[in-house]
Design an enzyme around this catalytic site. Structure first.
Site, PDB file in Angstrom:
ATOM      1  N   PRO A  82       0.830  -1.208   0.000  1.00  0.00           N
ATOM      2  CG  PRO A  82       0.138  -0.893   2.213  1.00  0.00           C
ATOM      3  CD  PRO A  82       0.897  -1.837   1.334  1.00  0.00           C
ATOM      4  CG  MET A  83       4.120   1.392  -2.291  1.00  0.00           C
ATOM      5  SD  MET A  83       5.071   1.082  -3.793  1.00  0.00           S
ATOM      6  CE  MET A  83       3.812   0.336  -4.836  1.00  0.00           C
ATOM      7  CB  ALA A  84       1.354   7.158   0.598  1.00  0.00           C
ATOM      8  CB  CYS A  93       2.808   5.219   7.239  1.00  0.00           C
ATOM      9  SG  CYS A  93       3.091   6.656   6.168  1.00  0.00           S
ATOM     10  CE  LYS A 101       3.881  -2.552   4.308  1.00  0.00           C
ATOM     11  NZ  LYS A 101       4.886  -1.595   4.775  1.00  0.00           N
ATOM     12  CG  ASN A 159       7.523  -4.213   2.741  1.00  0.00           C
ATOM     13  OD1 ASN A 159       7.360  -3.151   3.322  1.00  0.00           O
ATOM     14  ND2 ASN A 159       7.618  -4.258   1.429  1.00  0.00           N
ATOM     15  CG  ASP A 194      16.330  -3.102   0.848  1.00  0.00           C
ATOM     16  OD1 ASP A 194      15.756  -2.040   0.549  1.00  0.00           O
ATOM     17  OD2 ASP A 194      17.288  -3.155   1.635  1.00  0.00           O
ATOM     18  N   GLY A 213       7.001  -3.292  -2.804  1.00  0.00           N
ATOM     19  CA  GLY A 213       6.607  -1.898  -2.901  1.00  0.00           C
ATOM     20  C   GLY A 213       7.312  -1.188  -4.032  1.00  0.00           C
ATOM     21  NE  ARG A 214      11.645   1.955  -1.526  1.00  0.00           N
ATOM     22  CZ  ARG A 214      12.831   2.193  -0.978  1.00  0.00           C
ATOM     23  NH1 ARG A 214      13.482   3.297  -1.278  1.00  0.00           N
ATOM     24  NH2 ARG A 214      13.357   1.333  -0.139  1.00  0.00           N
TER      25      ARG A 214
END
Length: 335
Positions: free
Chosen positions: A17-19, A102, A147, A209, A211, A233-234
């Site tokens: 869930p990336m803002a 977050c 999370k 989660n 890297d 994520g990224r």
């Protein structure tokens, strides 16, 4: 396979869930490319959801192709998180996820996000209320997950103990980012500390989660930590096809071939199409202009492509730039 409560996922790979990034068009793009076991919305503010804020409703928007979906809520004990969880269930959530990781000021300064790590006792009490509300509302059909990060800083590593207490409170799975709040996204994610959380819980799955940038990384993380799932994520922002590649690697032990330049530009075009359909032309253009640099990270020397998209004054113009690049890629590849 990965089971979270009553939900069995097709793969153990989750979209984070990336803002600012994990909107419906991007979730659908990743799902279309394959390999996504579960995708999650952007962070959702409980008050905003319940009062029908247009921004919050858009962040929570979903459709029949966006399944299964987790909706991630943030807030603290003074916020209507139990009520927001019920709202999310009624609007398509198959998992309710509570954000405890977050590090962004606008979230943490409101006593939400990773600030919850600083008062584990109050956090567990909050989660007990949410779990009870979800149990009543969904009759045991919808799992609640959390999370979190390792802790606020290195002097306050709470993830193993907190995860065990959250399990006792009824949480069906925990995702652990292998950094502290103080680290934000700097330094290396400490996978060994994720392993400490795996060792601390009794039965629930731990999802790792941090890297996860290459298709082989989920397998490496699972082997190194004992986690049963991996959240990306990224890494998905620059290679949304990473789920498909990683899923195949987990199944076969062999890395699939890297997409061609033609295929990568095609993914960006599809992202634009989805965004135009769901967000409208103006916002779709801005979306791609903001994200083309992420796609470009894997394409080699494509500065003219990125500049062409950034300078486009319409979706049609941006699409024409990408079509031109696809045609050039075909010629170079001898198609």
């Amino acid at each position: 396979m990965l089971r979270i409560g009553t939900l069995e996922l097709e793969t153990p790979l989750l979209l984070a869930p990336m803002a600012g990034h994990c909107d419906l068009p991007f979730r659908m793009l990743c799902r279309e490319l394959g390999g996504v076991g579960l995708a999650c919305t952007d962070l959702l503010n409980a008050h905003s959801l319940l009062r029908g804020s247009p921004t919050a409703l858009e962040l929570a928007a979903t459709n029949e192709f966006d399944r299964p979906l987790a909706m991630q809520l943030y807030g603290n004990g003074e916020d209507p998180l139990p009520e927001a969880a019920c709202w999310a269930i009624d609007h398509g959530a198959r998992v309710i996820d509570i954000n405890m990781g977050c590090p962004v000021d606008k979230v943490a300064k409101k006593n939400g996000g990773s600030l919850l790590l600083r008062d584990p006792c109050a956090t567990v009490q909050l989660v007990e209320r949410i779990v009870a509300s979800v149990e009543r509302h969904a009759k045991g059909r919808i799992p609640v997950t959390a999370k979190l990060r390792l802790g606020w800083d290195d002097s306050c590593i709470v993830a193993p103990t907190l995860a065990r207490d959250l399990e006792s409170a009824g949480v069906a799975a925990v995702t652990v980012h292998g950094r502290t709040t103080e680290q934000r996204f700097k330094g290396e994610a400490r996978w060994d500390r994720i392993g400490d959380v795996v060792a601390a819980v009794r039965a629930i799955p731990v999802i790792g989660n941090g890297d996860v940038l290459e298709p082989s990384d989920p397998a490496k993380m699972m082997e190194a930590t004992g986690c049963r799932g991996v959240m990306i994520g990224r890494g998905a922002l620059r290679t949304p096809w990473i789920f498909r590649q990683a899923s195949r690697y987990l199944a076969t032990g062999c890395l699939p071939p890297e997409p061609t330049l033609h295929e990568k530009v095609g993914v960006a075009r599809r992202h634009l199409d989805l965004a135009e359909d769901l967000l409208g032309e103006r916002r779709a253009l801005r979306c791609l202009q903001q994200r083309i640099s992420w796609y470009g990270k894997t394409m080699g020397h494509v500065k003219p492509l990125k500049e062409g998209v950034r300078l486009a004054n319409s979706v049609a113009a941006a699409r024409a730039v990408m079509i031109n690049w696809q045609q050039q890629a075909e010629l170079l590849a001898g198609f």
